[in-house]
Write an enzyme that holds these catalytic residues in place. Sequence first.
Site, short mmCIF file in Angstrom:
data_model
loop_
_atom_site.label_atom_id
_atom_site.label_comp_id
_atom_site.label_asym_id
_atom_site.label_seq_id
_atom_site.Cartn_x
_atom_site.Cartn_y
_atom_site.Cartn_z
N GLY A 148 0.83 -1.19 0.00
CA GLY A 148 0.00 0.00 0.00
C GLY A 148 0.86 1.24 0.00
CB ILE A 174 -7.07 -0.90 -9.68
CG1 ILE A 174 -5.87 -1.70 -9.17
CG2 ILE A 174 -6.75 -0.20 -11.00
CD1 ILE A 174 -4.69 -0.87 -8.71
CB THR A 175 -9.35 4.52 -9.61
OG1 THR A 175 -9.09 4.84 -8.25
CG2 THR A 175 -10.47 5.40 -10.14
CG HIS A 301 -27.34 29.37 20.10
ND1 HIS A 301 -27.59 29.20 21.44
CD2 HIS A 301 -28.56 29.56 19.52
CE1 HIS A 301 -28.89 29.26 21.67
NE2 HIS A 301 -29.50 29.48 20.52
CD GLU A 386 -3.01 9.84 -5.85
OE1 GLU A 386 -3.18 8.79 -6.49
OE2 GLU A 386 -2.22 10.72 -6.18
CD GLN A 390 -0.66 7.68 9.45
OE1 GLN A 390 -1.23 7.38 8.41
NE2 GLN A 390 -1.31 8.18 10.49
#
Lengths: 406, 358
Positions: A148, A174-175, A301, A386, A390
């Site tokens: 990943g 996979i897009t 408020h 993408e 981290q």
Amino acid sequence: MDLFHDSPLLTGVRQMLGGFAQHQIRPIAIQHDQEESMPWELMRTAQKLGLSQTAVLDGRKKLTGVAEDPDPTKPKSQGRLAVIGSEELAFGCAGICLALGGSGLAASPVARMGTEEQKAEFKRLLAGDDEKGHIKVAAMALSEPATGSDISGLTTTATRDGEHWIIRGSKQWITNGQSAAVYVVWAQTEPAAGRAGVRGFLVARGTPGLVPGRKETKLGIRASETAQVHFEDVRVHKDMMLGSPAVPGEASGGLADTKKMLDSTRPVVAAQGVGIARAAYEFLLDRVRGGSLHGTPMASHQHIMFELADMQMEITAARLLTHRAAWLADHHQENVAEASMAKAYAAKVAQAVTTRAMVLLGEEALAPGHPVDKWYRDAKIYDIFEGTGQIQRRILSRQLTGMNPT
Amino acid sequence: MDFALDDDQQMIVDTIRRFADRDLRGWAADADRAGAPPDRLAHVAGELGFFTDAVPADAGGQLEAAYSHATRALRGFELGRGCPGLAALLETNVEPALAVGRWGSPAAKASLFASLTAGGLAALAHDSRGTLSVDADGAGGARLTGPLGPLPALAIASHVLLAKDGVLYLLDLAGVARIAVAPSSWRAARWATAELTAHAVAADHVVSRDPAAVAEVLAWARASLAARAAGVATAAMEHAERYAAERVQFGQPIGRFESLIRLRDDALTGAAAARLMALHAAWALDTHHPSAHDAASRARVLAGDVVTRATIDAVQIFGGYGFVNDYPVEKLMRDARPFEALHGDERLGRVLAQKAVI
């Protein structure tokens, strides 16, 4: 540094795509989220606006009618156009935004590393409709089940066999993975070479051994198709290896170029996070204006208004980071750190704003098909794909000291 | 001060933990996809004493002495670890049964308890946004008009205990059309909405007109929600910890990366604190301590924050796998929402209440 107003082109694109998002995307967003379906008809409509599946290869001319200045020393506007457009489209629906732009993930390495013949082949494979009558889309096949964040650990291999490469392996997340007419698949050609051995290949749908796998059921961005793809001894001609060494002076086409490409797409992804946050913020603002709470105006408020003020600050800051990263790219300046900052911060803001919007709306937002519930689910992926949050912080840390902290 | 469980409490925790680990976790994914509980739930949970534990024994239930909210909180934590959507069904009868048992008329008791002891369900509704209108019927009862829900269990409930403007109403839903809905959270919990049109509530079904009774009922619900939320947060990190120990990136299990250790550790710290606050609130309710309502409200505020953060961070630890439904954390992130949303924005309620007395 004028990030926003040095070209009326940018304002025009914002207005055009903002209107498209409001009037064409929003009305169908919930339906495609609930059905987990691609907005094929809208994708065809979007092509007429210049949002073609090969827009990355076509440059800005298709979208704006104006070509970039061919002088490579002059500032470009491609980066800023992309972030402005992405924010507007994601404001409409992040899943549909990704469906409209998913092929761009595959087109980017072709545009950056491909030979003219490869670019032409990529466009040829995307011409016309597929067997279901849909416009054709492309897929970037990089991530793997065991790989990943650490893209240097790819296990998909490409083995030379005469004039061909034999690709073997499986890809994950996979897009457009099930529907693509052409795949840009990344495989290890020289295991001993490590990252330098990873190369990209153009593989057409229907090539024997290319098996689109299971479509994933996802938390969000459900109008964008995500699937596994399997490559079972797929034979690809050597000319389909991106950045073929046969072309002197061309980019190497290796993993290093892929990482540079990810640097260029991070501001675009960040802008989508800004678009989601803005959607939730504006929904709340609309609800507050004229709304009442136990007989008093909601706007009276602090509990509500200070939350909105915080959201406004955070969204503005995320947008500024995003536009700075794009502006630097347009002005041929390195933006690695700025792109990571924008991506990490925009993801954080998208999650924070949508989460707080859910709380403020209470039970209302639990209703099926509520847009804020959808935006809350959509936002999470922006801290994952993408390059996770981290990974962005790892990039920034390395920039600070040269070390990779663990 | 003794934090140890007594033998009975430990036995209940052990029993419910086995049920949660074996059955609820096993059923959770299919129930989520189906938008309905498994057929076996009623039988298995019924044998464990759910559904009628708050119904008095003399009405056919199992409650022989004072109800223990502490025991309920202990069990709620374990149920949350199992499946929050199924847990919502298992806990749905408690508030209506306890409220009607304490303040209800003989007619209200007869109506509700006959249904619950025959396997029926009841739901708690709080009109925190004032969307329902009430007209007095001139005979001590009321007619209610407006939207009800979305509420868990409403699709199959025979009764609703409605808290509105300091009054508790017991609504008999016979003849009331329900529209089953499938939110993204607690999908197995048989959610529905209903549109009430001059729905008649007879005087003997107005359970209480004492605002303190309404506050007490909502405090029971808040303590229970807080305990379950702490369980969900804990479960999310249990899943994440196992995954992080196995998933290798950059040459080491991702569980060794300090940033992910912090995510997990902070979440578990929060979950532990939320569990203790829920147990404290339950103890305060059991002992009728003056701080009970405030403690339950504070517990829910913390638990809502904790479960939201923990489930989002669990998905983060799973990365791309967390975003798809192959692993349970995707569902848990969706399931975290009702803990903050049901019965209104807890923080807002606290702010307005305090503002009113300053």
